[in-house]
Motif scaffolding. Structure first.
Motif, PDB file in Angstrom:
ATOM      1  N   PHE A  40      -1.622   2.697   7.850  1.00  0.00           N
ATOM      2  CA  PHE A  40      -1.631   3.846   8.747  1.00  0.00           C
ATOM      3  C   PHE A  40      -0.219   4.366   9.017  1.00  0.00           C
ATOM      4  O   PHE A  40       0.096   4.798  10.126  1.00  0.00           O
ATOM      5  N   ALA A  41       0.613   4.341   8.000  1.00  0.00           N
ATOM      6  CA  ALA A  41       1.975   4.872   8.133  1.00  0.00           C
ATOM      7  C   ALA A  41       1.917   6.367   8.408  1.00  0.00           C
ATOM      8  O   ALA A  41       1.010   7.071   7.952  1.00  0.00           O
ATOM      9  N   GLU A  42       2.880   6.833   9.174  1.00  0.00           N
ATOM     10  CA  GLU A  42       2.974   8.266   9.463  1.00  0.00           C
ATOM     11  C   GLU A  42       3.130   9.033   8.158  1.00  0.00           C
ATOM     12  O   GLU A  42       3.879   8.647   7.271  1.00  0.00           O
ATOM     13  N   ARG A  68       7.782   7.924   4.789  1.00  0.00           N
ATOM     14  CA  ARG A  68       9.212   7.810   4.517  1.00  0.00           C
ATOM     15  C   ARG A  68       9.549   6.414   4.007  1.00  0.00           C
ATOM     16  O   ARG A  68       8.823   5.452   4.248  1.00  0.00           O
ATOM     17  N   GLU A  69      10.678   6.303   3.359  1.00  0.00           N
ATOM     18  CA  GLU A  69      11.116   5.009   2.846  1.00  0.00           C
ATOM     19  C   GLU A  69      11.294   3.978   3.959  1.00  0.00           C
ATOM     20  O   GLU A  69      11.031   2.787   3.764  1.00  0.00           O
ATOM     21  N   ASP A  70      11.709   4.422   5.139  1.00  0.00           N
ATOM     22  CA  ASP A  70      11.944   3.467   6.225  1.00  0.00           C
ATOM     23  C   ASP A  70      10.665   3.047   6.946  1.00  0.00           C
ATOM     24  O   ASP A  70      10.721   2.321   7.940  1.00  0.00           O
ATOM     25  N   SER A  71       9.501   3.441   6.410  1.00  0.00           N
ATOM     26  CA  SER A  71       8.221   2.944   6.932  1.00  0.00           C
ATOM     27  C   SER A  71       7.905   1.545   6.426  1.00  0.00           C
ATOM     28  O   SER A  71       6.986   0.897   6.936  1.00  0.00           O
ATOM     29  N   LEU A  72       8.661   1.080   5.448  1.00  0.00           N
ATOM     30  CA  LEU A  72       8.418  -0.238   4.872  1.00  0.00           C
ATOM     31  C   LEU A  72       8.482  -1.325   5.940  1.00  0.00           C
ATOM     32  O   LEU A  72       9.398  -1.356   6.767  1.00  0.00           O
ATOM     33  N   LEU A  73       7.475  -2.213   5.931  1.00  0.00           N
ATOM     34  CA  LEU A  73       7.398  -3.369   6.839  1.00  0.00           C
ATOM     35  C   LEU A  73       7.278  -2.986   8.309  1.00  0.00           C
ATOM     36  O   LEU A  73       7.674  -3.742   9.187  1.00  0.00           O
ATOM     37  N   THR A  74       6.669  -1.841   8.584  1.00  0.00           N
ATOM     38  CA  THR A  74       6.489  -1.417   9.978  1.00  0.00           C
ATOM     39  C   THR A  74       5.034  -1.496  10.437  1.00  0.00           C
ATOM     40  O   THR A  74       4.728  -1.105  11.564  1.00  0.00           O
ATOM     41  N   GLY A  75       4.114  -1.996   9.590  1.00  0.00           N
ATOM     42  CA  GLY A  75       2.710  -2.074   9.983  1.00  0.00           C
ATOM     43  C   GLY A  75       1.887  -2.851   8.977  1.00  0.00           C
ATOM     44  O   GLY A  75       2.399  -3.344   7.966  1.00  0.00           O
ATOM     45  N   HIS A  76       0.573  -2.966   9.265  1.00  0.00           N
ATOM     46  CA  HIS A  76      -0.329  -3.725   8.408  1.00  0.00           C
ATOM     47  C   HIS A  76      -0.611  -2.975   7.103  1.00  0.00           C
ATOM     48  O   HIS A  76      -0.693  -1.751   7.080  1.00  0.00           O
ATOM     49  N   LEU A  77      -0.792  -3.743   6.034  1.00  0.00           N
ATOM     50  CA  LEU A  77      -1.091  -3.180   4.731  1.00  0.00           C
ATOM     51  C   LEU A  77      -2.580  -2.893   4.586  1.00  0.00           C
ATOM     52  O   LEU A  77      -3.402  -3.386   5.357  1.00  0.00           O
ATOM     53  N   GLU A  78      -2.923  -2.094   3.572  1.00  0.00           N
ATOM     54  CA  GLU A  78      -4.322  -1.869   3.222  1.00  0.00           C
ATOM     55  C   GLU A  78      -4.893  -3.178   2.673  1.00  0.00           C
ATOM     56  O   GLU A  78      -4.388  -3.734   1.697  1.00  0.00           O
ATOM     57  N   THR A 122      -7.048   3.461   1.759  1.00  0.00           N
ATOM     58  CA  THR A 122      -6.175   4.151   2.708  1.00  0.00           C
ATOM     59  C   THR A 122      -6.607   5.609   2.883  1.00  0.00           C
ATOM     60  O   THR A 122      -6.865   6.296   1.896  1.00  0.00           O
ATOM     61  N   PRO A 123      -6.704   6.112   4.111  1.00  0.00           N
ATOM     62  CA  PRO A 123      -7.188   7.472   4.343  1.00  0.00           C
ATOM     63  C   PRO A 123      -6.292   8.558   3.753  1.00  0.00           C
ATOM     64  O   PRO A 123      -6.780   9.591   3.297  1.00  0.00           O
ATOM     65  N   GLN A 124      -4.991   8.319   3.769  1.00  0.00           N
ATOM     66  CA  GLN A 124      -4.059   9.271   3.166  1.00  0.00           C
ATOM     67  C   GLN A 124      -2.826   8.521   2.696  1.00  0.00           C
ATOM     68  O   GLN A 124      -2.384   7.562   3.328  1.00  0.00           O
ATOM     69  N   LYS A 125      -2.287   8.943   1.565  1.00  0.00           N
ATOM     70  CA  LYS A 125      -1.096   8.288   1.044  1.00  0.00           C
ATOM     71  C   LYS A 125      -0.235   9.341   0.354  1.00  0.00           C
ATOM     72  O   LYS A 125      -0.276   9.523  -0.858  1.00  0.00           O
ATOM     73  N   LEU A 126       0.513  10.056   1.163  1.00  0.00           N
ATOM     74  CA  LEU A 126       1.422  11.091   0.673  1.00  0.00           C
ATOM     75  C   LEU A 126       2.846  10.647   0.946  1.00  0.00           C
ATOM     76  O   LEU A 126       3.193  10.288   2.075  1.00  0.00           O
ATOM     77  N   LEU A 127       3.667  10.643  -0.084  1.00  0.00           N
ATOM     78  CA  LEU A 127       5.039  10.193   0.068  1.00  0.00           C
ATOM     79  C   LEU A 127       5.967  11.314   0.505  1.00  0.00           C
ATOM     80  O   LEU A 127       5.829  12.457   0.063  1.00  0.00           O
ATOM     81  N   ASP A 128       6.899  10.959   1.369  1.00  0.00           N
ATOM     82  CA  ASP A 128       7.997  11.855   1.703  1.00  0.00           C
ATOM     83  C   ASP A 128       9.012  11.721   0.572  1.00  0.00           C
ATOM     84  O   ASP A 128       9.630  10.667   0.408  1.00  0.00           O
ATOM     85  N   VAL A 129       9.173  12.759  -0.223  1.00  0.00           N
ATOM     86  CA  VAL A 129      10.065  12.689  -1.380  1.00  0.00           C
ATOM     87  C   VAL A 129      11.369  13.443  -1.138  1.00  0.00           C
ATOM     88  O   VAL A 129      12.086  13.786  -2.085  1.00  0.00           O
ATOM     89  N   SER A 130      11.688  13.681   0.132  1.00  0.00           N
ATOM     90  CA  SER A 130      12.897  14.441   0.444  1.00  0.00           C
ATOM     91  C   SER A 130      14.163  13.731  -0.014  1.00  0.00           C
ATOM     92  O   SER A 130      15.153  14.378  -0.389  1.00  0.00           O
TER      93      SER A 130
END
Length: 325
Positions: free
Chosen positions: A126-128, A132-142, A283-291
């Motif tokens: 459920f990452a925002e 973003r790359e800094d979402s790594l290790l901030t929540g539970h995995l699928e 996962t309900p949505q999985k869109l990467l921030d590619v900025s």
């Protein structure tokens, strides 16, 4: 976001030995094509029968003999929801061993530049969005692919550890959902897009009136053609040097139902699509921030409709040679 300073490492030597681990797979074969087109004259690859990357001694001996200057680690045990859910031990164990063996051997012989390829499933379920790359290790995995994700996270941390301890300019890239030539179209081991291509093409050939897909069709997914991914890999090796993994994607997503309709049109299937809602959506949505990658100067070039048409043609040209697992 990371405030780490990143700089360009410069153009790679086209005459140096570069080892592409997984050179016959979806990503690896695209990387070989791209690097050949860029003028690399000494690209090395080994099939799994020639070199079992799970065998530490064999990998060490291979690196000692070949002594590649550059390495792209695109080899992995991969699969869709069914495969990941059914064989979590293999997805964890095989991938950990492949990564540790290759990364250790590369360090031992002093590989100058190494690119480790992971997967967007490393991020929390459920990452925002976009992720973003800094979402790594901030929540539970699928849960359906957590074993594979943990293995890939370990690979990222391994690369970061090498940078800290040995000062080598190794990097990691996290692609979104990839597709294209040499993908796995098997009924049990494929990801969603190649699975749908096979399902709808077979339905079109047999003339069945309905096709049933897993889930509700509402999850959103981002897709990137493997040739675009390969182009991004070369770009990153020559333009990026940072410890944080880099997201690689198109920057746009689409629902599974929409991608199913697009594929049905591409193969000429005129029947009806049904959805088995008793099966998991993932996962309900999985869109990467590619900025991060966009700011570094790279964007995707192959549109989804063009990529699907090309992939359908490749599938039909090779359907008799496709693997079934």
């Amino acid at each position: 976001m990371s405030d780490e300073v990143q700089y360009s490492p410069g153009e790679l030597d086209r005459e140096a030995t570069i080892y592409v681990a997984g050179h016959r797979g979806l990503v690896g074969s695209a990387i070989v094509r791209r690097f050949e087109a860029a003028g690399f004259s000494h690209i090395v690859g080994r099939t799994s029968t020639e070199l079992d990357l799970r065998n530490r001694e064999a990998v060490s001996q291979f690196f000692s003999e070949m002594r590649p200057r550059y390495v792209v680690l695109a080899a992995a045990k991969v699969g869709g929801i069914l495969a990941n859910s059914s064989f979590p031990v293999e997805f964890l164990s095989d991938n950990i061993r492949i990564q540790v063996n290759v990364l250790d051997a590369a360090r031992e012989v002093g590989v100058e530049r190494l690119l480790f390829l992971g997967s967007s499933c490393i991020y929390p379920k459920f990452a925002e969005q976009p992720i973003r790359e800094d979402s790594l290790l901030t929540g539970h995995l699928e849960p359906t692919n957590d074993a594979y994700a943990i293995a890939k996270i370990a690979g990222i941390l391994h690369v970061q550890a090498v940078r800290r301890q040995y000062g080598l300019p190794w990097i990691s890239a996290m692609p979104t959902n990839l597709y294209g030539p040499n993908d796995n179209f098997s009924p049990t081991g494929s990801h969603v897009l190649p699975a749908l291509i096979r399902r709808y093409d077979e339905a079109a050939v047999s003339g069945v009136e309905t096709v049933t897909n897993w889930g509700t069709g509402t999850p959103r997914r981002e897709f990137l053609h493997a040739d675009d991914m390969a182009d991004a890999c070369l770009y990153l090796l020559e333009h990026y040097d940072g410890s944080e993994q880099v997201n690689v994607g198109s920057g746009t997503d689409i629902t599974i139902a929409e991608i199913a309709d697009t594929i049905a049109d591409a193969v000429g299937y005129a029947g009806k699509t049904l959805w088995d809602t008793s099966k998991p959506d993932g996962t309900p949505q999985k869109l990467l921030d590619v900025s991060k990658l966009t700011n570094a100067g790279w964007t995707s070039k192959i549109t989804l409709s063009e990529g699907i048409q090309r992939t359908v043609k490749w599938y039909r040209d090779h359907v008799l040679q496709l693997r079934e697992v």
